[in-house]
Design a protein around this motif. Structure first.
Motif, PDB file in Angstrom:
ATOM      1  N   GLY A 238      47.709  36.577  19.350  1.00 40.48           N
ATOM      2  CA  GLY A 238      48.591  37.592  19.443  1.00 40.48           C
ATOM      3  C   GLY A 238      49.423  38.141  18.447  1.00 40.48           C
ATOM      4  N   VAL A 239      49.712  37.519  17.411  1.00 41.17           N
ATOM      5  CA  VAL A 239      50.642  38.402  16.616  1.00 41.17           C
ATOM      6  C   VAL A 239      49.207  38.994  15.491  1.00 41.17           C
ATOM      7  CG1 VAL A 239      51.626  37.577  14.424  1.00 41.17           C
ATOM      8  CG2 VAL A 239      51.806  35.777  16.237  1.00 41.17           C
ATOM      9  N   ALA A 240      48.141  38.519  15.564  1.00 41.71           N
ATOM     10  CA  ALA A 240      47.184  39.423  14.972  1.00 41.71           C
ATOM     11  C   ALA A 240      47.491  39.812  14.334  1.00 41.71           C
ATOM     12  CB  ALA A 240      46.995  41.057  16.329  1.00 41.71           C
ATOM     13  N   GLY A 241      48.006  39.920  12.942  1.00 37.09           N
ATOM     14  CA  GLY A 241      48.685  39.874  11.876  1.00 37.09           C
ATOM     15  C   GLY A 241      50.060  41.000  11.885  1.00 37.09           C
ATOM     16  N   TYR A 242      50.017  41.074  11.799  1.00 35.68           N
ATOM     17  CA  TYR A 242      52.142  41.899  12.870  1.00 35.68           C
ATOM     18  C   TYR A 242      52.607  41.116  12.456  1.00 35.68           C
ATOM     19  CZ  TYR A 242      49.827  44.996  15.583  1.00 35.68           C
ATOM     20  OH  TYR A 242      48.817  46.838  16.139  1.00 35.68           O
ATOM     21  N   PRO A 243      53.652  41.657  11.579  1.00 34.88           N
ATOM     22  CA  PRO A 243      54.672  40.608  10.397  1.00 34.88           C
ATOM     23  C   PRO A 243      55.603  40.320  11.649  1.00 34.88           C
ATOM     24  CG  PRO A 243      54.544  42.745  10.316  1.00 34.88           C
ATOM     25  CD  PRO A 243      53.541  42.689  10.935  1.00 34.88           C
ATOM     26  N   ALA A 244      55.839  38.701  11.866  1.00 37.04           N
ATOM     27  CA  ALA A 244      56.773  38.142  13.119  1.00 37.04           C
ATOM     28  C   ALA A 244      57.542  37.414  11.708  1.00 37.04           C
ATOM     29  CB  ALA A 244      56.161  38.025  14.086  1.00 37.04           C
ATOM     30  N   VAL A 245      58.856  36.365  12.442  1.00 33.67           N
ATOM     31  CA  VAL A 245      59.398  35.976  11.550  1.00 33.67           C
ATOM     32  C   VAL A 245      59.060  34.430  12.919  1.00 33.67           C
ATOM     33  CG1 VAL A 245      61.732  34.400  11.145  1.00 33.67           C
ATOM     34  CG2 VAL A 245      60.932  36.237  10.398  1.00 33.67           C
ATOM     35  N   ILE A 246      59.668  32.974  12.898  1.00 32.05           N
ATOM     36  CA  ILE A 246      58.724  32.818  13.656  1.00 32.05           C
ATOM     37  C   ILE A 246      59.935  31.159  13.742  1.00 32.05           C
ATOM     38  CG2 ILE A 246      57.249  30.884  14.958  1.00 32.05           C
ATOM     39  CD1 ILE A 246      55.089  32.515  14.509  1.00 32.05           C
ATOM     40  N   ILE A 247      60.310  31.155  14.529  1.00 32.44           N
ATOM     41  CA  ILE A 247      61.451  29.485  14.573  1.00 32.44           C
ATOM     42  C   ILE A 247      60.508  28.413  15.134  1.00 32.44           C
ATOM     43  CG2 ILE A 247      63.792  28.620  14.957  1.00 32.44           C
ATOM     44  CD1 ILE A 247      64.060  31.172  13.212  1.00 32.44           C
ATOM     45  N   LEU A 248      60.349  27.083  14.229  1.00 27.80           N
ATOM     46  CA  LEU A 248      58.843  26.625  14.928  1.00 27.80           C
ATOM     47  C   LEU A 248      59.890  25.600  15.489  1.00 27.80           C
ATOM     48  CD1 LEU A 248      56.284  25.498  15.355  1.00 27.80           C
ATOM     49  CD2 LEU A 248      56.333  24.874  13.337  1.00 27.80           C
ATOM     50  N   GLU A 249      59.703  25.403  16.609  1.00 30.53           N
ATOM     51  CA  GLU A 249      60.394  24.277  17.140  1.00 30.53           C
ATOM     52  C   GLU A 249      62.237  23.426  17.411  1.00 30.53           C
ATOM     53  OE1 GLU A 249      58.726  23.303  20.391  1.00 30.53           O
ATOM     54  OE2 GLU A 249      56.681  24.052  19.965  1.00 30.53           O
ATOM     55  N   PRO A 250      62.661  24.483  17.312  1.00 28.63           N
ATOM     56  CA  PRO A 250      64.428  24.318  17.486  1.00 28.63           C
ATOM     57  C   PRO A 250      64.530  22.509  17.633  1.00 28.63           C
ATOM     58  CG  PRO A 250      64.218  26.074  18.382  1.00 28.63           C
ATOM     59  CD  PRO A 250      62.479  25.366  17.945  1.00 28.63           C
ATOM     60  N   ASP A 251      64.678  21.468  17.061  1.00 28.40           N
ATOM     61  CA  ASP A 251      65.600  20.227  17.421  1.00 28.40           C
ATOM     62  C   ASP A 251      64.278  19.184  17.727  1.00 28.40           C
ATOM     63  OD1 ASP A 251      68.747  21.137  18.540  1.00 28.40           O
ATOM     64  OD2 ASP A 251      68.351  20.792  20.326  1.00 28.40           O
ATOM     65  N   SER A 252      63.394  19.450  17.178  1.00 24.16           N
ATOM     66  CA  SER A 252      62.222  18.363  17.172  1.00 24.16           C
ATOM     67  C   SER A 252      62.588  17.511  16.352  1.00 24.16           C
ATOM     68  CB  SER A 252      60.986  19.168  16.835  1.00 24.16           C
ATOM     69  OG  SER A 252      60.542  20.383  16.117  1.00 24.16           O
ATOM     70  N   LEU A 253      62.389  18.583  14.851  1.00 24.91           N
ATOM     71  CA  LEU A 253      62.942  16.988  13.890  1.00 24.91           C
ATOM     72  C   LEU A 253      63.492  15.876  13.250  1.00 24.91           C
ATOM     73  CD1 LEU A 253      60.300  19.045  10.662  1.00 24.91           C
ATOM     74  CD2 LEU A 253      59.365  17.596  12.396  1.00 24.91           C
ATOM     75  N   ALA A 254      64.851  16.938  14.158  1.00 25.95           N
ATOM     76  CA  ALA A 254      65.906  16.294  13.868  1.00 25.95           C
ATOM     77  C   ALA A 254      66.444  14.947  15.118  1.00 25.95           C
ATOM     78  CB  ALA A 254      67.235  17.137  13.673  1.00 25.95           C
TER      79      ALA A 254
END
Length: 324
Positions: A148-164
């Motif tokens: 879906g991003v298809a090469g357009y610029p985007a910032v992704i916050i990946l899975e909050p709280d998952s590691l902590a």
């Protein structure tokens, strides 16, 4: 003969020119591709999602409520991708429409990927946001987000709280594997990725850094802290700088959506809080890339302190945040 170069001189000049060209190409490639180089936020407007919960609330509100809700709705906030709202069947189309709309608006979208298996300690009893996909479906969902991003610029916050939360959930090895795999999928597109960095009143800097290292923080831009929490920016900045120094100078973003009055120590719908600093690029010093509104202000943390279910719009909270 005077005025003419020898064959050896011509070859030497050609070799030197070629090496210089290669060096320039390598530098440009490193700036564009290498994690940790090139702040994605400087000189970029952040995308305002027109269908946010705040925007929908503002459209039907009046008087002071309308003004308060519009203040939140008109501020760029992250768009959360959850399988409960956008699953395997439609997440790709939703993401594509969002990133192309942002592109047309000449703005940078911030997306939160929030669908990891056993989310919020689901198999260990679970918190207010328990849920997520199966281990088999999760990579498929990520593939469709990437398409879906298809090469357009985007910032992704990946899975909050998952590691902590992984140590308390008894899922550290699984979380590290899942996040590392998600990096493989999402970094193949034009995305800037920040992993879960917890916050300053959760794990120690050493413990959080160890989790980030194992998950692959050096393969992405950095980490995000204070997501859906209320700690002051000063507290987060000091904490994040310690974590960043341990993981080799990583970059980071801070969620300032609801930290205007700092924290009471209660993470779940504490009263008396306020909106924090507007989202945007930081001053460029150290590893601090930006302040962002990641958790959407006005959405409940869960059924605590009188709030509705997690993620639901709560007018009372929105009014209080805007007035604080």
């Amino acid at each position: 003969m005077a005025g003419r170069l020898s064959r050896r001189s011509v070859v030497a000049i050609s070799v030197a020119a070629g090496l210089a060209f290669v060096a320039v190409v390598a530098f440009v490639f490193s700036v564009l591709v290498t994690p940790g180089i090139g702040d994605p936020f400087t000189g970029r407007a952040l995308y305002v999602y027109p269908d946010s919960t705040a925007a929908k609330a503002a459209a039907t509100a009046s008087g002071g409520d309308r003004a308060a809700f519009e203040r939140i709705a008109q501020t760029p906030t992250a768009v959360w991708l959850t399988p409960e709202q956008h699953g395997l069947d439609d997440v790709q189309e939703f993401v594509y429409e969002l990133v192309t709309a942002a592109h047309d608006a000449r703005a940078l979208p911030v997306l939160v990927v929030y669908g990891i298996p056993d989310r919020d300690c689901g198999s260990a009893g679970g918190g207010f946001s328990a849920g997520g996909l199966t281990d088999a479906d999760y990579p498929l969902w990520l593939d469709r987000i990437a398409d879906g991003v298809a090469g357009y610029p985007a910032v992704i916050i990946l899975e909050p709280d998952s590691l902590a939360s992984a140590p308390a959930c008894g899922a550290t090895d699984e979380r590290v594997r899942q996040i590392s795999g998600a990096i493989d999928v999402l970094s193949a597109r034009d995305t800037t990725i920040y992993l879960d960095g917890g916050h300053s009143s959760w794990l120690s800097a050493d413990d959080q850094a160890a989790l980030l290292e194992r998950a692959g923080v050096r393969r992405v831009r950095g980490f995000a802290s204070n997501v859906a929490n209320y700690n002051s920016t000063d507290d987060e900045l000091a904490y994040d700088e310690r974590v960043a120094s341990i993981v080799g100078g990583s970059h980071f973003v801070i969620d300032t959506g609801r930290n205007g009055n700092g924290s009471t120590g209660d993470w779940c719908n504490p009263p008396g809080r306020a909106l924090g600093a507007a989202p945007g690029a930081a001053d460029g010093s150290g590893g601090h890339d930006a302040d962002l509104w990641i958790k959407n202000p006005g959405e409940s943390d869960g059924t605590c302190n009188g709030g509705p279910a997690a993620g639901q719009w709560w007018p009372e909270m929105a009014r209080e945040l805007a007035a604080g």
